[in-house]
Design a protein around this motif. Sequence first.
Motif, PDB file in Angstrom:
ATOM      1  N   LYS A 130      13.734 -19.873  18.717  1.00  0.00           N
ATOM      2  CA  LYS A 130      15.024 -19.375  18.203  1.00  0.00           C
ATOM      3  C   LYS A 130      14.918 -18.978  16.736  1.00  0.00           C
ATOM      4  O   LYS A 130      15.532 -17.995  16.300  1.00  0.00           O
ATOM      5  CB  LYS A 130      16.110 -20.430  18.414  1.00  0.00           C
ATOM      6  CG  LYS A 130      16.553 -20.556  19.873  1.00  0.00           C
ATOM      7  CD  LYS A 130      17.703 -21.530  20.025  1.00  0.00           C
ATOM      8  CE  LYS A 130      18.185 -21.564  21.479  1.00  0.00           C
ATOM      9  NZ  LYS A 130      18.828 -20.278  21.867  1.00  0.00           N
ATOM     10  N   LEU A 131      14.153 -19.732  15.970  1.00  0.00           N
ATOM     11  CA  LEU A 131      13.958 -19.358  14.571  1.00  0.00           C
ATOM     12  C   LEU A 131      13.197 -18.046  14.456  1.00  0.00           C
ATOM     13  O   LEU A 131      13.467 -17.220  13.585  1.00  0.00           O
ATOM     14  CB  LEU A 131      13.200 -20.470  13.832  1.00  0.00           C
ATOM     15  CG  LEU A 131      14.023 -21.671  13.396  1.00  0.00           C
ATOM     16  CD1 LEU A 131      13.111 -22.745  12.819  1.00  0.00           C
ATOM     17  CD2 LEU A 131      15.064 -21.273  12.361  1.00  0.00           C
ATOM     18  N   GLN A 132      12.244 -17.840  15.353  1.00  0.00           N
ATOM     19  CA  GLN A 132      11.507 -16.582  15.357  1.00  0.00           C
ATOM     20  C   GLN A 132      12.444 -15.414  15.654  1.00  0.00           C
ATOM     21  O   GLN A 132      12.378 -14.365  15.009  1.00  0.00           O
ATOM     22  CB  GLN A 132      10.404 -16.634  16.411  1.00  0.00           C
ATOM     23  CG  GLN A 132       9.546 -15.379  16.450  1.00  0.00           C
ATOM     24  CD  GLN A 132       8.611 -15.367  17.639  1.00  0.00           C
ATOM     25  OE1 GLN A 132       9.011 -15.743  18.746  1.00  0.00           O
ATOM     26  NE2 GLN A 132       7.382 -14.955  17.418  1.00  0.00           N
ATOM     27  N   GLU A 133      13.368 -15.628  16.596  1.00  0.00           N
ATOM     28  CA  GLU A 133      14.289 -14.556  16.980  1.00  0.00           C
ATOM     29  C   GLU A 133      15.319 -14.278  15.894  1.00  0.00           C
ATOM     30  O   GLU A 133      15.627 -13.122  15.590  1.00  0.00           O
ATOM     31  CB  GLU A 133      14.998 -14.941  18.287  1.00  0.00           C
ATOM     32  CG  GLU A 133      14.057 -15.012  19.490  1.00  0.00           C
ATOM     33  CD  GLU A 133      14.734 -15.601  20.707  1.00  0.00           C
ATOM     34  OE1 GLU A 133      15.843 -16.161  20.563  1.00  0.00           O
ATOM     35  OE2 GLU A 133      14.156 -15.499  21.803  1.00  0.00           O
ATOM     36  N   GLU A 134      15.850 -15.328  15.297  1.00  0.00           N
ATOM     37  CA  GLU A 134      16.961 -15.153  14.371  1.00  0.00           C
ATOM     38  C   GLU A 134      16.518 -14.830  12.956  1.00  0.00           C
ATOM     39  O   GLU A 134      17.244 -14.175  12.205  1.00  0.00           O
ATOM     40  CB  GLU A 134      17.822 -16.426  14.359  1.00  0.00           C
ATOM     41  CG  GLU A 134      18.500 -16.704  15.691  1.00  0.00           C
ATOM     42  CD  GLU A 134      19.510 -17.829  15.600  1.00  0.00           C
ATOM     43  OE1 GLU A 134      19.972 -18.116  14.476  1.00  0.00           O
ATOM     44  OE2 GLU A 134      19.832 -18.421  16.640  1.00  0.00           O
ATOM     45  N   LYS A 135      15.355 -15.306  12.555  1.00  0.00           N
ATOM     46  CA  LYS A 135      14.927 -15.138  11.165  1.00  0.00           C
ATOM     47  C   LYS A 135      13.583 -14.455  11.024  1.00  0.00           C
ATOM     48  O   LYS A 135      12.988 -14.478   9.955  1.00  0.00           O
ATOM     49  CB  LYS A 135      14.882 -16.518  10.483  1.00  0.00           C
ATOM     50  CG  LYS A 135      16.258 -17.127  10.256  1.00  0.00           C
ATOM     51  CD  LYS A 135      17.052 -16.295   9.246  1.00  0.00           C
ATOM     52  CE  LYS A 135      18.412 -16.881   8.990  1.00  0.00           C
ATOM     53  NZ  LYS A 135      19.188 -16.023   8.045  1.00  0.00           N
ATOM     54  N   ASN A 136      13.102 -13.884  12.107  1.00  0.00           N
ATOM     55  CA  ASN A 136      11.815 -13.197  12.061  1.00  0.00           C
ATOM     56  C   ASN A 136      10.713 -14.119  11.539  1.00  0.00           C
ATOM     57  O   ASN A 136       9.808 -13.696  10.822  1.00  0.00           O
ATOM     58  CB  ASN A 136      11.895 -11.945  11.172  1.00  0.00           C
ATOM     59  CG  ASN A 136      10.709 -11.022  11.393  1.00  0.00           C
ATOM     60  OD1 ASN A 136      10.134 -10.987  12.489  1.00  0.00           O
ATOM     61  ND2 ASN A 136      10.317 -10.296  10.351  1.00  0.00           N
ATOM     62  N   ALA A 137      10.852 -15.387  11.844  1.00  0.00           N
ATOM     63  CA  ALA A 137       9.833 -16.353  11.440  1.00  0.00           C
ATOM     64  C   ALA A 137       8.599 -16.197  12.326  1.00  0.00           C
ATOM     65  O   ALA A 137       8.673 -15.673  13.438  1.00  0.00           O
ATOM     66  CB  ALA A 137      10.390 -17.769  11.555  1.00  0.00           C
ATOM     67  N   GLU A 138       7.470 -16.639  11.839  1.00  0.00           N
ATOM     68  CA  GLU A 138       6.230 -16.518  12.614  1.00  0.00           C
ATOM     69  C   GLU A 138       5.800 -17.887  13.125  1.00  0.00           C
ATOM     70  O   GLU A 138       5.683 -18.848  12.345  1.00  0.00           O
ATOM     71  CB  GLU A 138       5.122 -15.915  11.767  1.00  0.00           C
ATOM     72  CG  GLU A 138       3.851 -15.680  12.581  1.00  0.00           C
ATOM     73  CD  GLU A 138       2.953 -14.631  11.967  1.00  0.00           C
ATOM     74  OE1 GLU A 138       1.835 -14.464  12.468  1.00  0.00           O
ATOM     75  OE2 GLU A 138       3.365 -13.979  10.998  1.00  0.00           O
ATOM     76  N   ILE A 139       5.578 -17.965  14.406  1.00  0.00           N
ATOM     77  CA  ILE A 139       5.178 -19.231  15.019  1.00  0.00           C
ATOM     78  C   ILE A 139       3.659 -19.389  14.946  1.00  0.00           C
ATOM     79  O   ILE A 139       2.907 -18.449  15.240  1.00  0.00           O
ATOM     80  CB  ILE A 139       5.636 -19.305  16.484  1.00  0.00           C
ATOM     81  CG1 ILE A 139       7.167 -19.287  16.566  1.00  0.00           C
ATOM     82  CG2 ILE A 139       5.091 -20.553  17.163  1.00  0.00           C
ATOM     83  CD1 ILE A 139       7.704 -19.274  17.986  1.00  0.00           C
ATOM     84  N   ILE A 140       3.237 -20.571  14.565  1.00  0.00           N
ATOM     85  CA  ILE A 140       1.811 -20.913  14.575  1.00  0.00           C
ATOM     86  C   ILE A 140       1.535 -21.738  15.821  1.00  0.00           C
ATOM     87  O   ILE A 140       2.140 -22.799  16.021  1.00  0.00           O
ATOM     88  CB  ILE A 140       1.440 -21.715  13.317  1.00  0.00           C
ATOM     89  CG1 ILE A 140       1.645 -20.849  12.075  1.00  0.00           C
ATOM     90  CG2 ILE A 140       0.004 -22.216  13.403  1.00  0.00           C
ATOM     91  CD1 ILE A 140       1.448 -21.605  10.777  1.00  0.00           C
ATOM     92  N   CYS A 141       0.648 -21.260  16.668  1.00  0.00           N
ATOM     93  CA  CYS A 141       0.306 -21.993  17.882  1.00  0.00           C
ATOM     94  C   CYS A 141      -0.612 -23.168  17.516  1.00  0.00           C
ATOM     95  O   CYS A 141      -1.714 -22.947  16.991  1.00  0.00           O
ATOM     96  CB  CYS A 141      -0.402 -21.070  18.874  1.00  0.00           C
ATOM     97  SG  CYS A 141      -1.035 -21.943  20.323  1.00  0.00           S
ATOM     98  N   PRO A 142      -0.177 -24.399  17.774  1.00  0.00           N
ATOM     99  CA  PRO A 142      -1.009 -25.534  17.378  1.00  0.00           C
ATOM    100  C   PRO A 142      -2.348 -25.598  18.097  1.00  0.00           C
ATOM    101  O   PRO A 142      -3.342 -26.056  17.529  1.00  0.00           O
ATOM    102  CB  PRO A 142      -0.125 -26.743  17.727  1.00  0.00           C
ATOM    103  CG  PRO A 142       0.875 -26.235  18.693  1.00  0.00           C
ATOM    104  CD  PRO A 142       1.096 -24.794  18.379  1.00  0.00           C
ATOM    105  N   VAL A 143      -2.406 -25.112  19.327  1.00  0.00           N
ATOM    106  CA  VAL A 143      -3.667 -25.153  20.068  1.00  0.00           C
ATOM    107  C   VAL A 143      -4.669 -24.175  19.458  1.00  0.00           C
ATOM    108  O   VAL A 143      -5.814 -24.535  19.154  1.00  0.00           O
ATOM    109  CB  VAL A 143      -3.435 -24.807  21.557  1.00  0.00           C
ATOM    110  CG1 VAL A 143      -4.764 -24.719  22.297  1.00  0.00           C
ATOM    111  CG2 VAL A 143      -2.528 -25.850  22.203  1.00  0.00           C
ATOM    112  N   LEU A 144      -4.231 -22.934  19.241  1.00  0.00           N
ATOM    113  CA  LEU A 144      -5.138 -21.928  18.668  1.00  0.00           C
ATOM    114  C   LEU A 144      -5.500 -22.266  17.227  1.00  0.00           C
ATOM    115  O   LEU A 144      -6.607 -21.990  16.766  1.00  0.00           O
ATOM    116  CB  LEU A 144      -4.492 -20.547  18.744  1.00  0.00           C
ATOM    117  CG  LEU A 144      -4.242 -20.016  20.158  1.00  0.00           C
ATOM    118  CD1 LEU A 144      -3.574 -18.650  20.109  1.00  0.00           C
ATOM    119  CD2 LEU A 144      -5.545 -19.938  20.947  1.00  0.00           C
TER     120      LEU A 144
END
Length: 283
Positions: free
Chosen positions: A27-41
């Motif tokens: 939701k933060l990515q959608e609303e604030k154009n935040a970038e998610i860091i994948c913990p596995v990668l």
Amino acid sequence: MDKKTAILPCNGLDKCAGCVSREIAIKLQEEKNAEIICPVLFRVADARYNKVASENELIVIDGCNTRCATKLASEKNLKVSRKINVTEASKQYGIEIQSKLQIGENEKKLIDMILEDILKKDDSNGENSSILFPKVLDYEIYKKDKFIFRLPKEGFYFNENDVWVYVQGNLARIGVTDYVQQSLSDIMFFTPPIVGSEVEQFDEVGAIESGKAVFEVISPVSGKVIRVNEALLSNPEYINENPFEKGWIAEIELKDFESDKMLLLEFDEYFEKMKRKVDEFHV
């Protein structure tokens, strides 16, 4: 958000709290154009995410007290702007999350409340974040003749100097315990610590004074003082009325709570200690 935000969520998708963490990140990515860091990668090949994490404000979202996301950020030596713990937030908001992995109505409500809090802080023009303190505390009470003290059962730590600390992410709120205000009787003056000052664990962070004595507030944690309870300047009696709620002393941006915690007491140990002290000295 003027500065872009990176989000490092929990990887524990075998728990509902981990699924909630993921949903908050999306939701933060959608609303604030935040970038998610994948913990596995990020753990197996960090070339993609090191730059993202180091150049942007980083929010870490842990699902539970295993704090896998926080530990990963620590392994990568990342500067974390804010930490959120879904399990702790559910207790603070009084919303029970289920054991199933599906996002139900309670989980949706919790997600919305955490998001609202994040976005509210983002609109605060860079002011320091504040603790999301529980609205209702559950106390244990001990009485010895006329001497009565109470202690919150969950979420608090105590030092040997009778100062409590409540921790949320990288922030902490501190104050004196009920034993102190009972022993001092009517508190007449409050000397606050200096906002912006750096303190080490067991440094003095203010003082309170009654007709009986002056009590130096000894910090249970190390970090930077970011806020003081200014209401105490004109109403120091708030400490007598309730030292755990409106009588709190200051808020501190933590430096290394995991190390500080080793020298603090949890509820069971501190409560038994105070019972013995009351029995011995207040008869």
